[in-house]
Every structure is written in structure tokens, then in C-alpha cells.
Design a protein around this motif. Sequence first.
Motif, PDB file in Angstrom:
ATOM      1  N   THR A 197      20.116 -11.739  -1.323  1.00 36.87           N
ATOM      2  CA  THR A 197      18.795 -11.745  -1.940  1.00 36.87           C
ATOM      3  C   THR A 197      17.819 -12.327  -0.932  1.00 36.87           C
ATOM      4  O   THR A 197      17.996 -13.457  -0.465  1.00 36.87           O
ATOM      5  CB  THR A 197      18.793 -12.556  -3.239  1.00 36.87           C
ATOM      6  OG1 THR A 197      19.768 -11.987  -4.128  1.00 36.87           O
ATOM      7  CG2 THR A 197      17.426 -12.511  -3.906  1.00 36.87           C
ATOM      8  N   ILE A 198      16.822 -11.517  -0.573  1.00 37.21           N
ATOM      9  CA  ILE A 198      15.852 -11.937   0.433  1.00 37.21           C
ATOM     10  C   ILE A 198      14.468 -12.067  -0.195  1.00 37.21           C
ATOM     11  O   ILE A 198      14.222 -11.565  -1.298  1.00 37.21           O
ATOM     12  CB  ILE A 198      15.781 -10.947   1.612  1.00 37.21           C
ATOM     13  CG1 ILE A 198      15.219  -9.584   1.153  1.00 37.21           C
ATOM     14  CG2 ILE A 198      17.139 -10.784   2.264  1.00 37.21           C
ATOM     15  CD1 ILE A 198      14.767  -8.688   2.285  1.00 37.21           C
ATOM     16  N   GLU A 199      13.584 -12.689   0.530  1.00 36.71           N
ATOM     17  CA  GLU A 199      12.171 -12.714   0.173  1.00 36.71           C
ATOM     18  C   GLU A 199      11.558 -11.540   0.931  1.00 36.71           C
ATOM     19  O   GLU A 199      11.271 -11.636   2.128  1.00 36.71           O
ATOM     20  CB  GLU A 199      11.535 -14.044   0.585  1.00 36.71           C
ATOM     21  CG  GLU A 199      10.116 -14.215   0.119  1.00 36.71           C
ATOM     22  CD  GLU A 199       9.979 -14.389  -1.392  1.00 36.71           C
ATOM     23  OE1 GLU A 199       8.905 -14.067  -1.923  1.00 36.71           O
ATOM     24  OE2 GLU A 199      10.941 -14.835  -2.050  1.00 36.71           O
ATOM     25  N   ALA A 200      11.419 -10.412   0.242  1.00 38.61           N
ATOM     26  CA  ALA A 200      10.908  -9.193   0.881  1.00 38.61           C
ATOM     27  C   ALA A 200       9.401  -9.284   1.051  1.00 38.61           C
ATOM     28  O   ALA A 200       8.683  -9.670   0.131  1.00 38.61           O
ATOM     29  CB  ALA A 200      11.266  -7.975   0.047  1.00 38.61           C
ATOM     30  N   GLU A 201       8.951  -8.917   2.235  1.00 36.27           N
ATOM     31  CA  GLU A 201       7.516  -8.982   2.557  1.00 36.27           C
ATOM     32  C   GLU A 201       6.805  -7.643   2.386  1.00 36.27           C
ATOM     33  O   GLU A 201       5.605  -7.621   2.153  1.00 36.27           O
ATOM     34  CB  GLU A 201       7.337  -9.481   3.997  1.00 36.27           C
ATOM     35  CG  GLU A 201       7.898 -10.868   4.249  1.00 36.27           C
ATOM     36  CD  GLU A 201       7.182 -11.942   3.451  1.00 36.27           C
ATOM     37  OE1 GLU A 201       5.966 -11.794   3.214  1.00 36.27           O
ATOM     38  OE2 GLU A 201       7.835 -12.922   3.055  1.00 36.27           O
ATOM     39  N   SER A 202       7.548  -6.536   2.515  1.00 39.43           N
ATOM     40  CA  SER A 202       6.904  -5.225   2.435  1.00 39.43           C
ATOM     41  C   SER A 202       7.946  -4.131   2.234  1.00 39.43           C
ATOM     42  O   SER A 202       9.137  -4.330   2.490  1.00 39.43           O
ATOM     43  CB  SER A 202       6.122  -4.927   3.714  1.00 39.43           C
ATOM     44  OG  SER A 202       7.013  -4.751   4.801  1.00 39.43           O
ATOM     45  N   ARG A 203       7.469  -2.986   1.835  1.00 36.13           N
ATOM     46  CA  ARG A 203       8.335  -1.813   1.715  1.00 36.13           C
ATOM     47  C   ARG A 203       8.877  -1.412   3.086  1.00 36.13           C
ATOM     48  O   ARG A 203      10.031  -1.033   3.226  1.00 36.13           O
ATOM     49  CB  ARG A 203       7.527  -0.670   1.080  1.00 36.13           C
ATOM     50  CG  ARG A 203       8.211   0.678   1.082  1.00 36.13           C
ATOM     51  CD  ARG A 203       9.336   0.707   0.057  1.00 36.13           C
ATOM     52  NE  ARG A 203      10.044   1.952   0.099  1.00 36.13           N
ATOM     53  CZ  ARG A 203       9.859   2.959  -0.737  1.00 36.13           C
ATOM     54  NH1 ARG A 203       8.959   2.871  -1.689  1.00 36.13           N
ATOM     55  NH2 ARG A 203      10.570   4.050  -0.625  1.00 36.13           N
ATOM     56  N   ALA A 204       8.030  -1.530   4.111  1.00 33.15           N
ATOM     57  CA  ALA A 204       8.458  -1.190   5.472  1.00 33.15           C
ATOM     58  C   ALA A 204       9.610  -2.080   5.921  1.00 33.15           C
ATOM     59  O   ALA A 204      10.554  -1.608   6.560  1.00 33.15           O
ATOM     60  CB  ALA A 204       7.282  -1.300   6.439  1.00 33.15           C
ATOM     61  N   SER A 225       0.796  -1.223   0.000  1.00 34.38           N
ATOM     62  CA  SER A 225       0.000   0.000   0.000  1.00 34.38           C
ATOM     63  C   SER A 225       0.829   1.274   0.000  1.00 34.38           C
ATOM     64  O   SER A 225       0.282   2.358  -0.104  1.00 34.38           O
ATOM     65  CB  SER A 225      -0.935  -0.007   1.213  1.00 34.38           C
ATOM     66  OG  SER A 225      -0.164  -0.049   2.398  1.00 34.38           O
ATOM     67  N   ASP A 226       2.147   1.192   0.113  1.00 35.48           N
ATOM     68  CA  ASP A 226       2.997   2.371   0.167  1.00 35.48           C
ATOM     69  C   ASP A 226       3.410   2.870  -1.215  1.00 35.48           C
ATOM     70  O   ASP A 226       4.465   3.467  -1.379  1.00 35.48           O
ATOM     71  CB  ASP A 226       4.239   2.091   0.997  1.00 35.48           C
ATOM     72  CG  ASP A 226       3.914   1.861   2.457  1.00 35.48           C
ATOM     73  OD1 ASP A 226       4.707   1.172   3.102  1.00 35.48           O
ATOM     74  OD2 ASP A 226       2.896   2.362   2.937  1.00 35.48           O
ATOM     75  N   GLU A 227       2.613   2.624  -2.243  1.00 32.76           N
ATOM     76  CA  GLU A 227       2.889   3.063  -3.605  1.00 32.76           C
ATOM     77  C   GLU A 227       4.248   2.579  -4.107  1.00 32.76           C
ATOM     78  O   GLU A 227       4.950   3.296  -4.799  1.00 32.76           O
ATOM     79  CB  GLU A 227       2.790   4.586  -3.705  1.00 32.76           C
ATOM     80  CG  GLU A 227       1.405   5.110  -3.411  1.00 32.76           C
ATOM     81  CD  GLU A 227       1.315   6.608  -3.551  1.00 32.76           C
ATOM     82  OE1 GLU A 227       2.128   7.186  -4.295  1.00 32.76           O
ATOM     83  OE2 GLU A 227       0.428   7.191  -2.939  1.00 32.76           O
ATOM     84  N   SER A 228       4.607   1.388  -3.750  1.00 33.18           N
ATOM     85  CA  SER A 228       5.867   0.801  -4.190  1.00 33.18           C
ATOM     86  C   SER A 228       5.687   0.227  -5.588  1.00 33.18           C
ATOM     87  O   SER A 228       4.632  -0.294  -5.919  1.00 33.18           O
ATOM     88  CB  SER A 228       6.278  -0.313  -3.219  1.00 33.18           C
ATOM     89  OG  SER A 228       7.398  -0.990  -3.730  1.00 33.18           O
ATOM     90  N   PRO A 229       6.730   0.312  -6.418  1.00 32.70           N
ATOM     91  CA  PRO A 229       6.636  -0.292  -7.746  1.00 32.70           C
ATOM     92  C   PRO A 229       6.744  -1.824  -7.691  1.00 32.70           C
ATOM     93  O   PRO A 229       6.593  -2.486  -8.700  1.00 32.70           O
ATOM     94  CB  PRO A 229       7.829   0.306  -8.491  1.00 32.70           C
ATOM     95  CG  PRO A 229       8.809   0.637  -7.410  1.00 32.70           C
ATOM     96  CD  PRO A 229       7.977   1.019  -6.211  1.00 32.70           C
ATOM     97  N   PRO A 272       4.871 -10.460  -1.576  1.00 29.25           N
ATOM     98  CA  PRO A 272       6.292 -10.718  -1.392  1.00 29.25           C
ATOM     99  C   PRO A 272       7.018 -10.864  -2.729  1.00 29.25           C
ATOM    100  O   PRO A 272       6.409 -11.228  -3.740  1.00 29.25           O
ATOM    101  CB  PRO A 272       6.330 -12.028  -0.604  1.00 29.25           C
ATOM    102  CG  PRO A 272       5.066 -12.717  -0.949  1.00 29.25           C
ATOM    103  CD  PRO A 272       4.061 -11.632  -1.240  1.00 29.25           C
ATOM    104  N   CYS A 273       8.317 -10.577  -2.712  1.00 32.18           N
ATOM    105  CA  CYS A 273       9.147 -10.727  -3.916  1.00 32.18           C
ATOM    106  C   CYS A 273      10.601 -10.934  -3.510  1.00 32.18           C
ATOM    107  O   CYS A 273      10.999 -10.577  -2.412  1.00 32.18           O
ATOM    108  CB  CYS A 273       9.028  -9.495  -4.813  1.00 32.18           C
ATOM    109  SG  CYS A 273       9.698  -7.979  -4.101  1.00 32.18           S
TER     110      CYS A 273
END
Length: 89
Positions: free
Chosen positions: A63-70, A4-8, A12-13
Motif C-alpha cells: 500500500t503506497i501513497e500514490a501521487e498520480s495516475r502516471a 487531470s487524467d480522468e482518474s476516479p 494523493p491517496c
Amino acid sequence: MADSDESPFEFPCRFPIKAMGRADPAFESVVIELVRRHAPGLDESAVSVRSSRGGKWVAVTLTIEAESRAQLDRIYRDLTDHELVVWAL
């Protein structure tokens, strides 16, 4: 689903994080520890280390499995706040 933070990015990615600092025997372990605080599932096989040609600098890429922009913001804040880290991308 999109963050929801307007991230491109859609989370998860898989997300590469690079930290660079002066060649110090502790640098790699410090970077891994800092990232693992926020990404406890970090797999050591997803970590690569590269020294500069002259051996004065070292870059650690994780390289991580990112869950959020935060989550990414917290990782970058911890990395850039650490005295051994010159910069983080």
C-alpha cells in the motif's frame, strides 16, 4: 485535488498494489524494489506476503501513497515487464 487524467481517484491517496508470481526466494524483494523506484517513501510495514495453499505461488501486496495516475502507470509497467511477475493488480 483530482488528477487531470480522468482518474476516479483523488491524488494523493493510499493505493494497494498486488503482484503475483511463482514462489521464488527473490520475488518479494524484487517487487518491493520495483515499487520503491516510483514510491521511495514505501513503508515496509505496508507490505504483506501471502503464499498459495500449495506453495507454488506468492502474492505481495503493497500500500503506497500514490501521487498520480502516471506514477501508478509506471509502477504497473515495471511490474508487468519483470519476468518474475505473472500479473499485477
